[in-house]
Scaffold this motif. Structure first.
Motif, PDB file in Angstrom:
ATOM      1  N   TYR A  17       0.804  -1.252  -0.293  1.00  0.00           N
ATOM      2  CA  TYR A  17       0.553  -0.027  -0.352  1.00  0.00           C
ATOM      3  C   TYR A  17       0.122   1.014   0.348  1.00  0.00           C
ATOM      4  O   TYR A  17       0.316   1.654  -0.451  1.00  0.00           O
ATOM      5  CB  TYR A  17      -1.146  -0.158   1.563  1.00  0.00           C
ATOM      6  N   LEU A  18       1.704   1.249   0.646  1.00  0.00           N
ATOM      7  CA  LEU A  18       2.790   2.271   0.908  1.00  0.00           C
ATOM      8  C   LEU A  18       3.601   2.925  -0.778  1.00  0.00           C
ATOM      9  O   LEU A  18       3.957   4.024  -0.713  1.00  0.00           O
ATOM     10  CB  LEU A  18       3.821   2.223   2.309  1.00  0.00           C
ATOM     11  N   ARG A  19       4.016   1.609  -1.024  1.00  0.00           N
ATOM     12  CA  ARG A  19       4.771   1.336  -2.218  1.00  0.00           C
ATOM     13  C   ARG A  19       4.021   2.529  -3.615  1.00  0.00           C
ATOM     14  O   ARG A  19       4.401   2.974  -4.321  1.00  0.00           O
ATOM     15  CB  ARG A  19       5.074   0.024  -2.846  1.00  0.00           C
ATOM     16  N   ASP A  20       2.226   1.496  -3.596  1.00  0.00           N
ATOM     17  CA  ASP A  20       1.511   1.893  -4.768  1.00  0.00           C
ATOM     18  C   ASP A  20       0.835   3.782  -4.472  1.00  0.00           C
ATOM     19  O   ASP A  20       0.678   4.226  -5.222  1.00  0.00           O
ATOM     20  CB  ASP A  20       0.521   1.491  -4.397  1.00  0.00           C
ATOM     21  N   ARG A  21       0.396   3.880  -2.830  1.00  0.00           N
ATOM     22  CA  ARG A  21       0.716   5.599  -2.551  1.00  0.00           C
ATOM     23  C   ARG A  21       1.821   6.070  -3.308  1.00  0.00           C
ATOM     24  O   ARG A  21       1.498   7.433  -3.909  1.00  0.00           O
ATOM     25  CB  ARG A  21      -0.053   5.631  -1.319  1.00  0.00           C
ATOM     26  N   ARG A  22       2.896   6.036  -2.750  1.00  0.00           N
ATOM     27  CA  ARG A  22       4.121   6.817  -3.185  1.00  0.00           C
ATOM     28  C   ARG A  22       4.082   7.104  -4.693  1.00  0.00           C
ATOM     29  O   ARG A  22       4.584   7.849  -4.806  1.00  0.00           O
ATOM     30  CB  ARG A  22       5.381   5.991  -2.419  1.00  0.00           C
ATOM     31  N   ALA A  23       3.915   5.615  -4.929  1.00  0.00           N
ATOM     32  CA  ALA A  23       4.145   5.736  -6.310  1.00  0.00           C
ATOM     33  C   ALA A  23       3.104   6.794  -7.394  1.00  0.00           C
ATOM     34  O   ALA A  23       3.683   7.230  -9.010  1.00  0.00           O
ATOM     35  CB  ALA A  23       3.801   4.554  -7.658  1.00  0.00           C
ATOM     36  N   LYS A  24       2.270   7.103  -6.250  1.00  0.00           N
ATOM     37  CA  LYS A  24       1.149   7.999  -7.512  1.00  0.00           C
ATOM     38  C   LYS A  24       1.347   8.972  -7.328  1.00  0.00           C
ATOM     39  O   LYS A  24       0.552  10.086  -7.904  1.00  0.00           O
ATOM     40  CB  LYS A  24      -0.824   7.383  -7.268  1.00  0.00           C
ATOM     41  N   LEU A  25       1.988   9.713  -6.700  1.00  0.00           N
ATOM     42  CA  LEU A  25       2.199  11.044  -6.045  1.00  0.00           C
ATOM     43  C   LEU A  25       3.099  11.647  -7.057  1.00  0.00           C
ATOM     44  O   LEU A  25       3.725  11.113  -7.960  1.00  0.00           O
ATOM     45  CB  LEU A  25       3.162  11.279  -4.925  1.00  0.00           C
ATOM     46  N   ASP A  26       2.991  12.906  -7.633  1.00  0.00           N
ATOM     47  CA  ASP A  26       3.707  13.936  -8.614  1.00  0.00           C
ATOM     48  C   ASP A  26       4.653  14.727  -7.516  1.00  0.00           C
ATOM     49  O   ASP A  26       4.201  14.967  -6.307  1.00  0.00           O
ATOM     50  CB  ASP A  26       2.062  14.928  -9.361  1.00  0.00           C
ATOM     51  N   PRO A  27       5.634  14.616  -8.283  1.00  0.00           N
ATOM     52  CA  PRO A  27       6.708  15.526  -7.198  1.00  0.00           C
ATOM     53  C   PRO A  27       6.987  16.988  -7.483  1.00  0.00           C
ATOM     54  O   PRO A  27       6.706  17.187  -6.127  1.00  0.00           O
ATOM     55  CB  PRO A  27       8.173  14.755  -7.970  1.00  0.00           C
ATOM     56  N   ALA A  28       6.408  16.795  -8.568  1.00  0.00           N
ATOM     57  CA  ALA A  28       6.200  18.702  -9.361  1.00  0.00           C
ATOM     58  C   ALA A  28       4.948  19.027  -7.433  1.00  0.00           C
ATOM     59  O   ALA A  28       5.464  20.247  -6.964  1.00  0.00           O
ATOM     60  CB  ALA A  28       5.185  18.828 -10.589  1.00  0.00           C
ATOM     61  N   GLU A  29       4.292  18.881  -7.729  1.00  0.00           N
ATOM     62  CA  GLU A  29       3.484  18.986  -6.418  1.00  0.00           C
ATOM     63  C   GLU A  29       4.023  19.558  -5.394  1.00  0.00           C
ATOM     64  O   GLU A  29       3.511  20.150  -4.479  1.00  0.00           O
ATOM     65  CB  GLU A  29       2.076  18.150  -5.961  1.00  0.00           C
ATOM     66  N   PHE A  30       4.595  19.127  -4.868  1.00  0.00           N
ATOM     67  CA  PHE A  30       5.959  19.060  -3.703  1.00  0.00           C
ATOM     68  C   PHE A  30       7.301  19.615  -4.257  1.00  0.00           C
ATOM     69  O   PHE A  30       7.778  20.350  -2.918  1.00  0.00           O
ATOM     70  CB  PHE A  30       6.225  17.800  -2.906  1.00  0.00           C
ATOM     71  N   GLY A  31       6.824  20.409  -4.969  1.00  0.00           N
ATOM     72  CA  GLY A  31       8.179  20.968  -5.250  1.00  0.00           C
ATOM     73  C   GLY A  31       9.664  20.302  -5.219  1.00  0.00           C
ATOM     74  O   GLY A  31      10.692  21.009  -5.181  1.00  0.00           O
ATOM     75  N   ILE A  32       9.455  19.163  -6.322  1.00  0.00           N
ATOM     76  CA  ILE A  32      10.352  18.485  -6.264  1.00  0.00           C
ATOM     77  C   ILE A  32      10.514  18.308  -7.432  1.00  0.00           C
ATOM     78  O   ILE A  32       9.492  18.152  -8.787  1.00  0.00           O
ATOM     79  CB  ILE A  32      10.659  16.591  -5.627  1.00  0.00           C
ATOM     80  N   GLU A  33      12.358  18.634  -7.838  1.00  0.00           N
ATOM     81  CA  GLU A  33      12.934  18.367  -9.355  1.00  0.00           C
ATOM     82  C   GLU A  33      12.285  17.363  -9.866  1.00  0.00           C
ATOM     83  O   GLU A  33      12.099  16.039  -9.069  1.00  0.00           O
ATOM     84  CB  GLU A  33      14.226  18.015  -9.351  1.00  0.00           C
ATOM     85  N   THR A  34      11.258  17.363 -11.602  1.00  0.00           N
ATOM     86  CA  THR A  34      11.415  15.682 -11.806  1.00  0.00           C
ATOM     87  C   THR A  34      12.173  15.293 -12.784  1.00  0.00           C
ATOM     88  O   THR A  34      11.136  14.297 -13.041  1.00  0.00           O
ATOM     89  CB  THR A  34       9.691  16.153 -12.366  1.00  0.00           C
ATOM     90  N   ARG A  35      12.967  16.577 -13.443  1.00  0.00           N
ATOM     91  CA  ARG A  35      14.043  15.609 -14.588  1.00  0.00           C
ATOM     92  C   ARG A  35      14.256  14.368 -13.951  1.00  0.00           C
ATOM     93  O   ARG A  35      15.587  14.729 -13.099  1.00  0.00           O
ATOM     94  CB  ARG A  35      14.576  16.770 -14.899  1.00  0.00           C
ATOM     95  N   ARG A  36      15.418  13.292 -15.000  1.00  0.00           N
ATOM     96  CA  ARG A  36      16.040  12.619 -14.176  1.00  0.00           C
ATOM     97  C   ARG A  36      15.388  11.645 -13.724  1.00  0.00           C
ATOM     98  O   ARG A  36      15.995  10.843 -12.680  1.00  0.00           O
ATOM     99  CB  ARG A  36      17.648  13.036 -13.528  1.00  0.00           C
ATOM    100  N   ARG A  37      14.041  11.390 -13.321  1.00  0.00           N
ATOM    101  CA  ARG A  37      13.459  10.053 -12.892  1.00  0.00           C
ATOM    102  C   ARG A  37      13.232   9.197 -13.053  1.00  0.00           C
ATOM    103  O   ARG A  37      12.370   9.286 -14.543  1.00  0.00           O
ATOM    104  CB  ARG A  37      12.211  10.873 -12.315  1.00  0.00           C
ATOM    105  N   ARG A  38      13.695   7.375 -13.259  1.00  0.00           N
ATOM    106  CA  ARG A  38      13.476   6.340 -14.076  1.00  0.00           C
ATOM    107  C   ARG A  38      11.786   5.940 -13.877  1.00  0.00           C
ATOM    108  O   ARG A  38      11.148   5.209 -14.665  1.00  0.00           O
ATOM    109  CB  ARG A  38      14.156   5.582 -13.696  1.00  0.00           C
TER     110      ARG A  38
END
Length: 283
Positions: A17-38
């Motif tokens: 459940y934790l992995r699923d929730r984590r994977a569905k979050l958009d880093p940009a919404e938290f001010g996190i750089e989204t480039r170079r993410r696999r």
């Protein structure tokens, strides 16, 4: 005919459940750089940082090796993962096999949607009450059959205060002794689960001083579920009214309950209709 494929049970539902929730979050919404993410979503260390836990321990938790997290840690994880109230409850059920403790919300007007639900029950008196049985919403039928809550100061819009301290409400209750005792037993069962402890104690002390009858019944320590049943009202205008009542918890608000009184016969419904008509005409 193809063979049926057995599903492998998930041996680590919390981690999944934790992995699923984590994977569905958009880093940009938290001010996190989204480039170079696999991979999509937040990284483990980013969730750990947001929840103020160690990245190693959080990794172990996802892997099923982190032990049983405390309620405080689960709350921090819920905020870190931006979980809704339903998702937060699911997190607690997976981690502790119980729902989280109820969050006590300060008084605020009920939503327009909940008011429309109340108003849709034209001839069925209905109220919304808190864990301390403060009435925070009602419909027109409740105003004419029981009492006009709008005319009462907010601190007096409490079901137990009305039962024990309001002579007009008490006079409407044909079986006052039985119903009052039942109300106290039901209140005790509900409030101990959902009401803030200090607020509950203060209310019981105030009511005990105001009503020796309440004090005596409270000290008997009877407990029962409110559930459903019947009430016999004797209204000064409409006469005798027989009502069936049912209680429900509002989804997403375990501290808020809906109580609906339904006329038992067509004659009872007609008496409520006449009361509403009288109120509308101002007579």
């Amino acid at each position: 005919m193809a063979e049926a494929i057995d599903k492998v049970p998930d041996e680590n539902p919390l981690g999944s459940y934790l992995r699923d929730r984590r994977a569905k979050l958009d880093p940009a919404e938290f001010g996190i750089e989204t480039r170079r993410r696999r991979t999509p979503g937040l990284r483990r260390e980013e969730v750990a940082q947001r929840a103020n836990v160690s990245a190693t321990w959080y990794t172990w938790l996802e892997q099923g090796r982190g032990g049983s997290p405390s309620s405080d840690v689960l709350d921090r994880l819920a905020r870190a993962l931006a979980l809704s109230s339903a998702e937060r409850e699911h997190l607690f059920l997976l981690a502790q096999h119980r729902p989280p403790e109820i969050r006590h919300q300060p008084f605020e007007p009920i939503s327009a949607q909940l008011q429309r639900v109340l108003d849709a029950m034209t001839f069925s008196p209905a109220v919304l009450r808190t864990a301390l049985w403060d009435v925070v919403g009602w419909n027109a039928a409740a105003s004419v059959v029981m009492t006009d809550y709008a005319l009462l100061p907010r601190e007096e819009r409490n079901i137990l205060k009305l039962i024990f301290c309001n002579e007009r409400v008490r006079g409407h209750m044909v079986n006052w002794g039985r119903d009052a005792r039942s109300a106290v037993a039901s209140f005790r069962a509900e409030a101990i689960k959902a009401a803030p402890a200090q607020a509950l104690q203060a209310m019981v002390e105030d009511l005990s001083q105001a009503s020796p009858e309440f004090s005596a019944i409270w000290q008997d320590y009877d407990i029962q579920n409110y559930g459903a049943g019947t009430k016999h009202f004797r209204h000064e205008i409409a006469g005798d009214l027989m009502m069936e009542y049912s209680s429900f918890t509002v989804d997403g608000r375990p501290d808020l309950g809906l109580v609906v009184f339904t006329p038992m016969t067509e004659a009872d419904a007609e008496r409520v209709r006449q009361l509403l008509e009288t109120a509308r005409n101002g007579r």
